[in-house]
Write a protein that holds these residues in place. Structure first.
Motif, PDB file in Angstrom:
ATOM      1  N   ALA A  78       3.443   6.466  -5.717  1.00  0.00           N
ATOM      2  CA  ALA A  78       2.806   6.719  -6.779  1.00  0.00           C
ATOM      3  C   ALA A  78       2.219   7.878  -6.283  1.00  0.00           C
ATOM      4  CB  ALA A  78       2.202   5.593  -7.402  1.00  0.00           C
ATOM      5  N   PHE A  79       1.131   7.934  -5.928  1.00  0.00           N
ATOM      6  CA  PHE A  79      -0.149   9.379  -5.596  1.00  0.00           C
ATOM      7  C   PHE A  79       1.118  10.342  -4.887  1.00  0.00           C
ATOM      8  CE2 PHE A  79      -2.830  11.634  -3.026  1.00  0.00           C
ATOM      9  CZ  PHE A  79      -3.903  12.215  -4.196  1.00  0.00           C
ATOM     10  N   ILE A 118      -5.767  -6.606  -3.263  1.00  0.00           N
ATOM     11  CA  ILE A 118      -4.845  -5.913  -2.613  1.00  0.00           C
ATOM     12  C   ILE A 118      -3.391  -5.451  -3.945  1.00  0.00           C
ATOM     13  CG2 ILE A 118      -2.434  -5.689  -1.528  1.00  0.00           C
ATOM     14  CD1 ILE A 118      -3.522  -7.678   0.897  1.00  0.00           C
ATOM     15  N   ILE A 119      -3.585  -6.633  -4.099  1.00  0.00           N
ATOM     16  CA  ILE A 119      -2.792  -6.366  -5.889  1.00  0.00           C
ATOM     17  C   ILE A 119      -3.381  -5.407  -6.668  1.00  0.00           C
ATOM     18  CG2 ILE A 119      -1.252  -7.089  -7.645  1.00  0.00           C
ATOM     19  CD1 ILE A 119      -0.916  -9.470  -5.934  1.00  0.00           C
ATOM     20  N   ILE A 120      -4.692  -5.702  -6.579  1.00  0.00           N
ATOM     21  CA  ILE A 120      -5.524  -4.906  -8.087  1.00  0.00           C
ATOM     22  C   ILE A 120      -5.858  -3.306  -7.380  1.00  0.00           C
ATOM     23  CG2 ILE A 120      -7.468  -4.474  -9.423  1.00  0.00           C
ATOM     24  CD1 ILE A 120      -7.957  -8.088  -8.962  1.00  0.00           C
ATOM     25  N   PHE A 138       0.947  -1.179   0.322  1.00  0.00           N
ATOM     26  CA  PHE A 138      -0.215   0.130  -0.084  1.00  0.00           C
ATOM     27  C   PHE A 138       0.712   1.224   0.066  1.00  0.00           C
ATOM     28  CE2 PHE A 138      -3.586  -3.430   1.194  1.00  0.00           C
ATOM     29  CZ  PHE A 138      -4.722  -2.316   0.878  1.00  0.00           C
ATOM     30  N   LEU A 139       2.394   1.373   0.620  1.00  0.00           N
ATOM     31  CA  LEU A 139       3.064   2.459   0.474  1.00  0.00           C
ATOM     32  C   LEU A 139       3.627   2.485  -0.199  1.00  0.00           C
ATOM     33  CD1 LEU A 139       3.834   4.806   2.858  1.00  0.00           C
ATOM     34  CD2 LEU A 139       5.256   3.328   3.884  1.00  0.00           C
ATOM     35  N   THR A 168      -2.238  -1.452  -7.869  1.00  0.00           N
ATOM     36  CA  THR A 168      -1.218  -1.779  -9.175  1.00  0.00           C
ATOM     37  C   THR A 168      -2.183  -0.526 -10.057  1.00  0.00           C
ATOM     38  OG1 THR A 168      -2.689  -3.532  -9.553  1.00  0.00           O
ATOM     39  CG2 THR A 168       0.086  -3.986  -8.488  1.00  0.00           C
ATOM     40  N   ALA A 169      -3.909  -0.465  -9.190  1.00  0.00           N
ATOM     41  CA  ALA A 169      -4.627   0.266  -9.940  1.00  0.00           C
ATOM     42  C   ALA A 169      -4.255   1.342  -9.864  1.00  0.00           C
ATOM     43  CB  ALA A 169      -5.890   0.152 -10.270  1.00  0.00           C
ATOM     44  N   THR A 170      -3.266   2.095  -8.565  1.00  0.00           N
ATOM     45  CA  THR A 170      -3.458   3.288  -8.364  1.00  0.00           C
ATOM     46  C   THR A 170      -2.282   3.600  -8.800  1.00  0.00           C
ATOM     47  OG1 THR A 170      -4.671   2.488  -6.065  1.00  0.00           O
ATOM     48  CG2 THR A 170      -3.425   4.852  -5.934  1.00  0.00           C
ATOM     49  N   ILE A 171      -0.787   2.604  -8.935  1.00  0.00           N
ATOM     50  CA  ILE A 171       0.541   2.688  -9.572  1.00  0.00           C
ATOM     51  C   ILE A 171      -0.008   3.205 -11.051  1.00  0.00           C
ATOM     52  CG2 ILE A 171       2.569   1.913  -9.737  1.00  0.00           C
ATOM     53  CD1 ILE A 171       1.926   0.758  -7.166  1.00  0.00           C
ATOM     54  N   LEU A 172      -0.764   2.430 -11.162  1.00  0.00           N
ATOM     55  CA  LEU A 172      -0.779   2.151 -13.331  1.00  0.00           C
ATOM     56  C   LEU A 172      -1.776   3.858 -13.642  1.00  0.00           C
ATOM     57  CD1 LEU A 172      -1.495  -1.068 -14.295  1.00  0.00           C
ATOM     58  CD2 LEU A 172       0.933   0.234 -14.284  1.00  0.00           C
ATOM     59  N   VAL A 173      -2.419   3.706 -12.885  1.00  0.00           N
ATOM     60  CA  VAL A 173      -3.603   5.440 -13.794  1.00  0.00           C
ATOM     61  C   VAL A 173      -2.274   6.564 -12.554  1.00  0.00           C
ATOM     62  CG1 VAL A 173      -5.260   7.373 -12.113  1.00  0.00           C
ATOM     63  CG2 VAL A 173      -5.709   4.488 -12.526  1.00  0.00           C
ATOM     64  N   SER A 174      -1.785   6.635 -11.689  1.00  0.00           N
ATOM     65  CA  SER A 174      -0.752   7.906 -10.868  1.00  0.00           C
ATOM     66  C   SER A 174       0.545   7.693 -12.492  1.00  0.00           C
ATOM     67  CB  SER A 174       0.235   7.415 -10.140  1.00  0.00           C
ATOM     68  OG  SER A 174      -1.332   7.537  -9.528  1.00  0.00           O
TER      69      SER A 174
END
Length: 315
Positions: A122-123, A209-211, A116-117, A214-220
């Motif tokens: 990424a955010f 958790i992974i979805i 999560f961190l 990783t979605a947050t990371i990819l969108v960022s």
């Protein structure tokens, strides 16, 4: 009969960690290798924490998060490495039932929190690059603390659920754990009851958790890439990308191994494969992370030089 079964279940007081199936003569070599790796983990991550703490120019949200990542790397490798090293030096490779549950809980807590961190970092990069004028508001000290605390809360929830489900299983006197630490696939494998629910819980939680992370990371990074490509200066684009490169390298290593280990239905079918992958994400990645952040980060390298030069000049 039921009373007899309950008695048998309660008699299991310890597990035997089978570890690596190698000749006894090679165990001392593996011990030395693991010891060097663990010492590198401690030195690298403690150094990162100290450097970020000492240099005033690194008192920014990004380095606040990196300092917490170093702390997590140090913690979850410490949950695993000392017991593994001790098992190399003894013929009785045992861990108590409660000790196994505690090791599993803290490992799940720290690893999930790190996942999560990494999404939080990424955010943070998204806010800094895409909305630089609003960055002080988006990433105030209060918000940073809340994001770190939220990561720990999510990690705690996952650790509590996973530990509760896993250690509610019955093992029927089968206490040989074909692993070098107490991990959920190995524990499920030696259970003498139906583990379908546990396997589904493991898969669903890991995938969730992974979805989400990783979605947050990819969108960022999609927004970051779009913003960087609009920068007219090649030097400016290169400088901006360099601040994200180390994070992307760490994310790729971490999520690649975690997905391979937990978020696929056949993840618990090969014990030897699981051990190799587990060594990578419990020891190798925490060793590499400080190197990646320091070698690819100009600010960290300058901070190390300033600290070393300051100590040298004071002599």
């Amino acid at each position: 009969m039921k009373r007899e079964l309950n008695r048998n279940y309660s008699e299991l007081a310890e597990f035997v960690l089978v570890g690596f199936k190698i000749p006894p003569k090679l165990e001392i070599l593996l011990f030395l290798l693991f010891l060097v790796i663990y010492m590198s983990i401690v030195m690298g991550n403690v150094s990162m924490i100290i450097v970020i703490k000492m240099d005033s120019r690194l008192q920014t949200p990004m380095y606040f998060f990196l300092r917490n990542l170093s702390y997590l790397d140090l913690c979850y490798s410490t949950v695993i490495a000392p017991k593994t090293l001790a098992c190399f030096l003894t013929t009785e490779k045992k861990i108590s039932y409660n000790g196994c549950a505690a090791q599993f809980f803290f490992f799940a807590l720290f690893v999930t929190t790190e996942g999560f961190l990494l999404a939080v970092v990424a955010f943070d990069r998204f806010s800094a690059i895409c909305y630089p004028l609003l960055y002080p508001v988006h990433m105030s000290q209060k918000v940073c603390i809340q994001l770190v605390a939220g990561s720990y809360i999510c990690g705690s929830i996952n650790a509590i659920v996973q530990t509760s489900f896993t250690f509610s299983l019955h093992f029927c006197q089968e206490n040989k754990l074909d692993h070098f630490f107490c991990d959920v696939p190995a524990l499920i494998k030696i259970s003498c009851v139906d583990t379908t629910v546990n396997e589904r819980v493991l898969f669903i939680l890991s995938a969730l958790i992974i979805i989400t992370t990783t979605a947050t990371i990819l969108v960022s990074y999609t927004y970051i890439l779009s913003t960087v490509l609009k920068i007219p200066s090649a030097q400016g684009r290169s400088r901006t990308f360099s601040t994200c490169g180390s994070h992307m390298a760490v994310v790729s290593l971490f999520y690649g191994t975690v997905f391979f280990m937990y978020a696929q239905p056949g993840a618990i079918s090969s014990p030897e494969q699981s051990k190799i992958v587990s060594v990578f994400y419990t020891l190798i990645i925490p060793m590499l992370n400080p190197l990646i952040y320091s070698l690819r980060n100009r600010d960290v390298k300058n901070a190390v030089k300033n600290i070393l030069c300051g100590k040298w000049s004071s002599r």
